[in-house]
Design a protein around this motif. Structure first.
Motif, PDB file in Angstrom:
ATOM      1  N   LEU A  45       3.091  25.106  -7.204  1.00 20.78           N
ATOM      2  CA  LEU A  45       3.775  25.279  -8.485  1.00 20.78           C
ATOM      3  C   LEU A  45       4.865  24.223  -8.626  1.00 20.78           C
ATOM      4  O   LEU A  45       5.678  24.033  -7.715  1.00 20.78           O
ATOM      5  CB  LEU A  45       4.389  26.680  -8.560  1.00 20.78           C
ATOM      6  CG  LEU A  45       5.225  27.011  -9.793  1.00 20.78           C
ATOM      7  CD1 LEU A  45       4.356  26.986 -11.047  1.00 20.78           C
ATOM      8  CD2 LEU A  45       5.889  28.379  -9.616  1.00 20.78           C
ATOM      9  N   ALA A  46       4.858  23.547  -9.761  1.00 22.80           N
ATOM     10  CA  ALA A  46       5.872  22.530 -10.005  1.00 22.80           C
ATOM     11  C   ALA A  46       7.240  23.181 -10.168  1.00 22.80           C
ATOM     12  O   ALA A  46       7.410  24.112 -10.947  1.00 22.80           O
ATOM     13  CB  ALA A  46       5.520  21.730 -11.254  1.00 22.80           C
ATOM     14  N   ALA A  47       8.207  22.701  -9.420  1.00 19.27           N
ATOM     15  CA  ALA A  47       9.572  23.202  -9.548  1.00 19.27           C
ATOM     16  C   ALA A  47      10.192  22.654 -10.827  1.00 19.27           C
ATOM     17  O   ALA A  47       9.751  21.624 -11.359  1.00 19.27           O
ATOM     18  CB  ALA A  47      10.400  22.776  -8.337  1.00 19.27           C
ATOM     19  N   PRO A  48      11.208  23.314 -11.368  1.00 18.88           N
ATOM     20  CA  PRO A  48      11.853  22.825 -12.591  1.00 18.88           C
ATOM     21  C   PRO A  48      12.310  21.385 -12.444  1.00 18.88           C
ATOM     22  O   PRO A  48      12.971  21.022 -11.472  1.00 18.88           O
ATOM     23  CB  PRO A  48      13.041  23.777 -12.763  1.00 18.88           C
ATOM     24  CG  PRO A  48      12.622  25.038 -12.076  1.00 18.88           C
ATOM     25  CD  PRO A  48      11.807  24.585 -10.897  1.00 18.88           C
ATOM     26  N   GLY A  49      11.911  20.572 -13.389  1.00 18.31           N
ATOM     27  CA  GLY A  49      12.359  19.187 -13.397  1.00 18.31           C
ATOM     28  C   GLY A  49      11.574  18.247 -12.510  1.00 18.31           C
ATOM     29  O   GLY A  49      11.908  17.064 -12.421  1.00 18.31           O
ATOM     30  N   ARG A  50      10.527  18.742 -11.841  1.00 19.69           N
ATOM     31  CA  ARG A  50       9.728  17.839 -10.997  1.00 19.69           C
ATOM     32  C   ARG A  50       8.276  18.234 -11.071  1.00 19.69           C
ATOM     33  O   ARG A  50       7.919  19.252 -11.668  1.00 19.69           O
ATOM     34  CB  ARG A  50      10.210  17.859  -9.538  1.00 19.69           C
ATOM     35  CG  ARG A  50      10.046  19.198  -8.838  1.00 19.69           C
ATOM     36  CD  ARG A  50      10.535  19.127  -7.395  1.00 19.69           C
ATOM     37  NE  ARG A  50       9.773  18.200  -6.606  1.00 19.69           N
ATOM     38  CZ  ARG A  50       8.668  18.516  -5.952  1.00 19.69           C
ATOM     39  NH1 ARG A  50       8.181  19.752  -6.014  1.00 19.69           N
ATOM     40  NH2 ARG A  50       8.026  17.619  -5.240  1.00 19.69           N
ATOM     41  N   SER A  51       7.425  17.408 -10.477  1.00 20.36           N
ATOM     42  CA  SER A  51       6.001  17.675 -10.486  1.00 20.36           C
ATOM     43  C   SER A  51       5.513  17.919  -9.064  1.00 20.36           C
ATOM     44  O   SER A  51       6.283  17.823  -8.100  1.00 20.36           O
ATOM     45  CB  SER A  51       5.238  16.496 -11.101  1.00 20.36           C
ATOM     46  OG  SER A  51       3.862  16.779 -11.194  1.00 20.36           O
ATOM     47  N   VAL A  52       4.262  18.238  -8.943  1.00 22.22           N
ATOM     48  CA  VAL A  52       3.614  18.348  -7.648  1.00 22.22           C
ATOM     49  C   VAL A  52       3.107  16.964  -7.265  1.00 22.22           C
ATOM     50  O   VAL A  52       2.534  16.253  -8.102  1.00 22.22           O
ATOM     51  CB  VAL A  52       2.433  19.350  -7.715  1.00 22.22           C
ATOM     52  CG1 VAL A  52       1.698  19.410  -6.387  1.00 22.22           C
ATOM     53  CG2 VAL A  52       2.925  20.729  -8.129  1.00 22.22           C
ATOM     54  N   THR A  53       3.310  16.548  -6.032  1.00 25.65           N
ATOM     55  CA  THR A  53       2.933  15.195  -5.618  1.00 25.65           C
ATOM     56  C   THR A  53       1.608  15.197  -4.867  1.00 25.65           C
ATOM     57  O   THR A  53       1.249  16.186  -4.220  1.00 25.65           O
ATOM     58  CB  THR A  53       4.002  14.579  -4.714  1.00 25.65           C
ATOM     59  OG1 THR A  53       4.028  15.281  -3.461  1.00 25.65           O
ATOM     60  CG2 THR A  53       5.383  14.661  -5.370  1.00 25.65           C
ATOM     61  N   PRO A  54       0.854  14.095  -4.921  1.00 29.46           N
ATOM     62  CA  PRO A  54      -0.403  14.008  -4.176  1.00 29.46           C
ATOM     63  C   PRO A  54      -0.257  14.272  -2.676  1.00 29.46           C
ATOM     64  O   PRO A  54      -1.091  14.980  -2.104  1.00 29.46           O
ATOM     65  CB  PRO A  54      -0.875  12.579  -4.466  1.00 29.46           C
ATOM     66  CG  PRO A  54      -0.333  12.294  -5.824  1.00 29.46           C
ATOM     67  CD  PRO A  54       1.023  12.947  -5.840  1.00 29.46           C
ATOM     68  N   PRO A  55       0.774  13.750  -1.987  1.00 28.72           N
ATOM     69  CA  PRO A  55       0.901  14.082  -0.562  1.00 28.72           C
ATOM     70  C   PRO A  55       1.054  15.590  -0.309  1.00 28.72           C
ATOM     71  O   PRO A  55       0.526  16.115   0.673  1.00 28.72           O
ATOM     72  CB  PRO A  55       2.147  13.308  -0.126  1.00 28.72           C
ATOM     73  CG  PRO A  55       2.207  12.138  -1.054  1.00 28.72           C
ATOM     74  CD  PRO A  55       1.749  12.688  -2.369  1.00 28.72           C
TER      75      PRO A  55
ATOM     76  N   ALA B 107     -10.494   3.089 -10.195  1.00 31.13           N
ATOM     77  CA  ALA B 107      -9.429   2.797  -9.233  1.00 31.13           C
ATOM     78  C   ALA B 107      -9.881   3.040  -7.798  1.00 31.13           C
ATOM     79  O   ALA B 107      -9.488   2.299  -6.884  1.00 31.13           O
ATOM     80  CB  ALA B 107      -8.206   3.655  -9.542  1.00 31.13           C
ATOM     81  N   ILE B 108     -10.681   4.075  -7.584  1.00 30.97           N
ATOM     82  CA  ILE B 108     -11.167   4.431  -6.240  1.00 30.97           C
ATOM     83  C   ILE B 108     -12.682   4.413  -6.294  1.00 30.97           C
ATOM     84  O   ILE B 108     -13.325   5.369  -6.760  1.00 30.97           O
ATOM     85  CB  ILE B 108     -10.645   5.827  -5.810  1.00 30.97           C
ATOM     86  CG1 ILE B 108      -9.122   5.906  -5.966  1.00 30.97           C
ATOM     87  CG2 ILE B 108     -11.077   6.139  -4.385  1.00 30.97           C
ATOM     88  CD1 ILE B 108      -8.355   4.913  -5.114  1.00 30.97           C
TER      89      ILE B 108
ATOM     90  N   GLU C 102      -4.236   8.736  -6.902  1.00 28.98           N
ATOM     91  CA  GLU C 102      -3.633   8.706  -5.575  1.00 28.98           C
ATOM     92  C   GLU C 102      -4.249   9.778  -4.673  1.00 28.98           C
ATOM     93  O   GLU C 102      -4.477   9.541  -3.478  1.00 28.98           O
ATOM     94  CB  GLU C 102      -2.127   8.890  -5.681  1.00 28.98           C
ATOM     95  CG  GLU C 102      -1.378   8.957  -4.350  1.00 28.98           C
ATOM     96  CD  GLU C 102      -1.487   7.675  -3.529  1.00 28.98           C
ATOM     97  OE1 GLU C 102      -1.063   7.707  -2.350  1.00 28.98           O
ATOM     98  OE2 GLU C 102      -1.980   6.652  -4.052  1.00 28.98           O
ATOM     99  N   THR C 103      -4.531  10.918  -5.226  1.00 31.11           N
ATOM    100  CA  THR C 103      -5.173  11.982  -4.440  1.00 31.11           C
ATOM    101  C   THR C 103      -6.560  11.543  -3.976  1.00 31.11           C
ATOM    102  O   THR C 103      -6.937  11.766  -2.819  1.00 31.11           O
ATOM    103  CB  THR C 103      -5.280  13.268  -5.286  1.00 31.11           C
ATOM    104  OG1 THR C 103      -3.963  13.701  -5.629  1.00 31.11           O
ATOM    105  CG2 THR C 103      -5.984  14.373  -4.515  1.00 31.11           C
ATOM    106  N   ALA C 104      -7.316  10.915  -4.867  1.00 32.77           N
ATOM    107  CA  ALA C 104      -8.637  10.408  -4.478  1.00 32.77           C
ATOM    108  C   ALA C 104      -8.524   9.384  -3.354  1.00 32.77           C
ATOM    109  O   ALA C 104      -9.327   9.370  -2.410  1.00 32.77           O
ATOM    110  CB  ALA C 104      -9.335   9.806  -5.698  1.00 32.77           C
TER     111      ALA C 104
END
Length: 327
Positions: free
Chosen positions: A296-306, A230-231, A199-201
């Motif tokens: 930095l990923a917060a507890p319980g979540r990830s870093v998103t491409p946007p 994919a890209i 998605e980042t690509a």
């Protein structure tokens, strides 16, 4: 004064030492520096113009072949080479038992962290000069403070310079606005999902940029090729010598990377660099620089491409404004 730096690994740790060398060059111009480093990272050390002689060690390989005569011939050869250089001071900037043992081979006075400061307290038993440096500081600042204490000056913390520039090398992306994606890292919990890299690509292509990635083992190759499938605009650089990959990274307009040594290298080159930290503490080891940022990923979540792309655009704009202001 002739100083031997002992910082054998890892790549990020080696790169974190460069600002300390820049401090020393400004404060004590009469110093000369050599370095003892793992053979895999000798090319990274060679990027710094102040380093005169590089002594390669192979501790990782030696451990696997401890009983073989060839291993001990290499160790004896290293000891001879270090002692022939007649160092005035050995500065163990790593603070591990393995680095302290390497430092002892030089048969010269050794300086390092004191027992409360060293990563492995037993290492301090091998030092003649021990210095207290708070362990809660970033690795770059800890090393700068250690150098200043051992060599007799106060670092100027208002400046942060690595002293390195990208190596000259192949120019396969001339004229293209490239974004290097550094997905490979040694630990599974540091790895961003493949879908997020894809998605980042895609978002980078929408920005008019060419995604570039590479690999160093089979698992990383699978990720790189999945992104390219994919890209289609993605360029996959084959596994290459470190100097060539460093040159490719240095020619990029943007770098997005996991917590890995090459991400730290991009930051040291002064490139807009977004580091994605999922399982480690960036306050202690994250990239530092005027155009570097860590998500930095917060507890319980990830870093998103946007989120990554928004931060990348901010850093690129900051660099563009800085370059315009410097004209």
């Amino acid at each position: 004064m002739k100083v031997l730096i002992v910082k054998t690994s890892s790549m990020g740790d080696v790169i974190h030492t460069f600002p300390a060398i820049e401090d020393a060059r400004r404060a004590r111009p009469g110093l000369s520096f050599d370095w003892c480093v793992e053979e895999a990272f000798a090319g990274i050390v060679a990027l710094h113009p102040a380093i005169q002689t590089i002594h390669s060690v192979a501790i990782r390989r030696w451990r696997r072949k401890l009983l073989e005569p060839g291993t001990w011939r290499e160790v004896i050869g290293l000891r001879r080479a270090l002692r022939d250089c007649r160092y005035d001071l050995v500065l163990d900037a790593q603070g591990l038992l393995k680095s302290a043992l390497v430092a002892r081979l030089a048969a010269a006075p050794i300086a390092g962290f004191d027992r409360s400061s060293a990563r492995e307290p037993s290492a301090s038993l091998f030092y003649g000069h021990r210095y207290a440096v708070p362990r809660g500081l970033h690795a770059i600042e800890r090393t700068r403070r250690l150098f200043g204490l051992a060599l007799g000056y106060e670092p100027d913390f208002s400046r942060l310079e690595s002293g390195i520039t990208p190596p000259a090398g192949r120019s396969i992306f001339v004229g293209e606005k490239t974004a290097f994606l550094l997905h490979g890292t040694s630990r599974e919990d540091k790895k961003w999902p493949v879908a997020d890299w894809i998605e980042t690509a895609r978002l980078l292509v929408n920005m008019g940029m060419t995604p570039v990635t590479t690999w160093s083992n089979d698992r990383e190759q699978a990720v790189a090729e999945a992104i390219a499938r994919a890209i289609s605009q993605t360029v996959v650089v084959p596994r290459s010598p470190l100097a060539e990959i460093a040159a490719d990274i240095g020619g990029s307009a943007l770098v997005i990377g996991a917590d890995t040594g090459l991400t730290h290298l991009a930051s040291a080159f002064g490139l807009p660099t977004v580091a994605i930290f999922l399982a480690t503490e960036p306050g202690l080891t994250g990239p530092r620089g005027p155009f570097s940022s860590t998500l930095l990923a917060a507890p319980g979540r990830s870093v998103t491409p946007p989120e990554v792309i928004a931060e990348a655009e901010r850093l690129v704009e900051r660099q563009t404004l800085g370059q315009a202001g410097g004209r």
